[in-house]
Design an enzyme around this catalytic site. Structure first.
Site, PDB file in Angstrom:
ATOM      1  N   HIS A  43       0.868  -1.244  -0.037  1.00 53.04           N
ATOM      2  CA  HIS A  43      -0.117   0.098  -0.122  1.00 53.04           C
ATOM      3  C   HIS A  43       0.811   1.258  -0.002  1.00 53.04           C
ATOM      4  O   HIS A  43       0.361   2.302  -0.545  1.00 53.04           O
ATOM      5  CB  HIS A  43      -1.124   0.066   1.296  1.00 53.04           C
ATOM      6  CG  HIS A  43      -2.212  -0.917   0.809  1.00 53.04           C
ATOM      7  ND1 HIS A  43      -3.250  -0.548   0.166  1.00 53.04           N
ATOM      8  CD2 HIS A  43      -2.417  -1.930   1.340  1.00 53.04           C
ATOM      9  CE1 HIS A  43      -4.028  -1.611   0.278  1.00 53.04           C
ATOM     10  NE2 HIS A  43      -3.605  -2.505   0.865  1.00 53.04           N
TER      11      HIS A  43
ATOM     12  N   GLU B 208      -8.290   5.401  -6.449  1.00 49.89           N
ATOM     13  CA  GLU B 208      -7.634   5.908  -7.503  1.00 49.89           C
ATOM     14  C   GLU B 208      -8.251   6.545  -8.582  1.00 49.89           C
ATOM     15  O   GLU B 208      -7.801   6.581  -9.431  1.00 49.89           O
ATOM     16  CB  GLU B 208      -6.839   4.620  -7.803  1.00 49.89           C
ATOM     17  CG  GLU B 208      -7.707   3.636  -8.682  1.00 49.89           C
ATOM     18  CD  GLU B 208      -8.503   2.551  -7.924  1.00 49.89           C
ATOM     19  OE1 GLU B 208      -8.648   3.000  -6.612  1.00 49.89           O
ATOM     20  OE2 GLU B 208      -8.820   1.587  -8.596  1.00 49.89           O
TER      21      GLU B 208
END
Lengths: 332, 202
Positions: free
Chosen positions: A211, A241
């Site tokens: 991550h 995203e």
């Protein structure tokens, strides 16, 4: 009528003595001037703070002794006290100080002189106003903390608009901006375009680099794309995203060109994370506000549809909304 | 709330006191401003707590509000709000006898407000044999809702507001503003006592 007035002769003398003691203990400057603005009396607070000597100032004109005072303005102000018999005021919020006096916190604050609240009181004697009492109160603390508070509020206001990770606008602020731009475009009959884009295979990227790697990519991509935009463009993180850019006064042709430039720039750039090079691509959907769009949400929907098209066509590319009538103009 | 309301006689008497106070105040102002001041008879409305914010919000066009507290003997106290529309404040520096670059727009608004409030209330106080002191005038921040926020944060619960519409015409231009006097319950009762004393004397 007036309670507290002592009539008896002895009490009167006592009161005089007491009042001069009190005025000299007060943490307030007291200055009394006559109708020609000559100084009649002051208290020790002012004497101490102005580092002037009584003998030099009593009987002198206030503007000769305190040459820093704005003479014309203050004369007019004092004239209102004499003529109308009403008090007048001057707050540090409008004028930081009138008298140039040092203050007690020279180190912790950034102002040179004591911030002041001044009060100008008429002093009536047998019906006529013969003197004006000027009270000078130190407002440096209030002024200082007000400044700190304002800085904190400005910072909070900024933080409430910014996405903590990428430092671009958050979803809430971005959406409010779109709403405003939508209203403006409608009112002034101006073009408005929207780009929505998404990092390709972001889940895969997260799985592969962790991550932290994913976060690094989001941060770097935001920086890169931010540098391609005009000041009036509103760039925000839509979620995860997914990103979005509001382009005011921009028809679809310009929006498509920008989207292509973003697509190519991202493809060419390399992000380094823990000595590993990461290459990413984006898919972009573009839409222009059309006559038939009844709300800003419709515009989002069209740009989102175009984004799905770009994904389905194999990613790393730009698609525009099918529904718009602007495509023919763009290709023409 | 109902017993706080003024009777018709009390209302008339108050209107008369205010007319006289406003007349004398504008006479003083005319001398101070060295210019002829034409004053319309001020219109007075009493507004209750709930509807004041609404009434004032209706005239929302970028207005400025200056507030100033006043307090006298026998519990006569309250707060005066002076409410301006944008166009009201165009030539204030001129009116006040300052050069425009000597003071900011905010300062001009505060200055004229303080002068209007204190000259008016001083005359009013002397009519009812009282004497009034004032706190420093403050300009409320120019945000939407700042007036309703301010009303919520007052140091006293006010029960009645007197909205006095003041209209001054000064030789070659006009000047308008609304003066709103917010008065707490105890002060209203005290004013009523005074009004009834005057009514009895008639």
């Amino acid at each position: 009528m007036n309670p507290g007035v002592l009539t008896d002769e002895i009490s009167k003398k006592f009161a005089e003595k007491l009042s001069s003691k009190i005025t000299d203990q007060l943490n307030t400057g007291i200055l009394i001037v006559d109708t020609e603005f000559n100084i009649v009396m002051w208290n020790s607070y002012l004497q101490v703070h102005s580092t002037k000597v009584s003998n030099d100032i009593i009987g002198k004109n206030i503007f000769d002794i305190f040459s820093e005072l704005p003479q014309r303005w203050l004369s007019r102000k004092l004239a209102s006290v004499l003529q109308l018999g009403t008090p007048n005021f001057c707050s540090w919020e409008q004028r930081r100080h009138l008298f140039e006096l040092p203050h007690t916190r020279p180190i912790t604050t950034d102002c040179e002189f004591m911030a002041q609240n001044c009060t100008f009181l008429p002093m009536q004697d047998d019906g006529d106003i013969e003197h004006i009492c000027i009270l000078i109160e130190d407002a440096t603390d209030v002024c200082h903390y007000q400044g700190q508070l304002q800085k904190a509020l400005d910072k909070l206001a900024l933080m409430s608009r910014i996405d903590g990770l990428t430092q671009i606008y958050n979803r809430k602020h971005w959406q409010e901006s779109l709403e405003q731009e939508f209203a403006k475009a409608r009112r002034h009959e101006k073009a408005l375009s929207l780009i929505m884009f998404d990092l390709d295979n972001f889940k895969h990227l997260n799985d592969h680099y962790g991550h932290q790697g994913g976060d690094e990519v989001l941060i770097e991509i935001s920086k890169t794309i931010g540098s391609l935009l005009r000041v009036e463009d509103v760039f925000g993180r839509y979620g995860g995203e997914e990103f979005a850019i509001v382009l005011p006064e921009t028809p679809i042709k310009g929006a498509l060109e920008l989207a292509e430039r973003i697509c190519q720039t991202v493809e060419k750039s390399t992000i380094t994370f823990k000595d590993k090079d990461i290459n990413v691509t984006v898919s972009l959907g573009v839409a222009q506000l059309s006559e038939s769009d009844t709300s800003f949400e419709t515009l989002i929907m069209h740009a989102d549809d175009a984004l799905y098209l770009a994904k389905n066509n194999g990613r790393n590319q730009v698609c525009s909304a099918k529904t718009t009538e602007f495509l023919q103009q763009a290709s023409a | 709330m109902n017993q706080l309301r003024l009777t018709e006689d009390e209302q008339d008497c108050l209107q008369e006191l205010i007319n006289v106070a406003m007349g004398q105040a504008s006479d003083q102002l005319a001398r101070y401003l060295d210019s002829f001041v034409y004053l319309k008879v001020p219109s007075i409305e009493s507004v209750d707590a709930d509807s004041l914010a609404t009434t004032l919000d209706q005239q929302q066009s970028a207005m400025a509000v200056v507030s100033q507290g006043f307090f006298g003997y026998e519990g006569i106290r309250g707060e005066a709000l002076l409410v301006y529309q944008d166009e009201d404040s165009e030539r204030l520096a001129d009116l006040l006898g300052y050069e425009p670059d000597e003071l900011s727009k905010d300062e001009q608004l505060i200055d004229i407000s303080s002068i209007l409030t204190t000259t008016f209330l001083n005359v009013f106080a002397s009519q009812i044999e009282n004497q009034i002191s004032y706190s420093a005038p403050k300009l409320l921040p120019s945000r939407a809702n700042s007036l309703s926020e301010h009303l919520d944060q007052l140091t006293f619960n006010w029960d009645l507001a007197l909205k006095v519409n003041i209209n001054y015409q000064v030789t070659d231009y006009s000047f308008n503003c609304n003066m709103v006097l917010l008065i707490p319950e105890t002060a209203i009762n005290n004013i009523k006592v005074v009004l009834n004393r005057i009514l009895e004397e008639l």
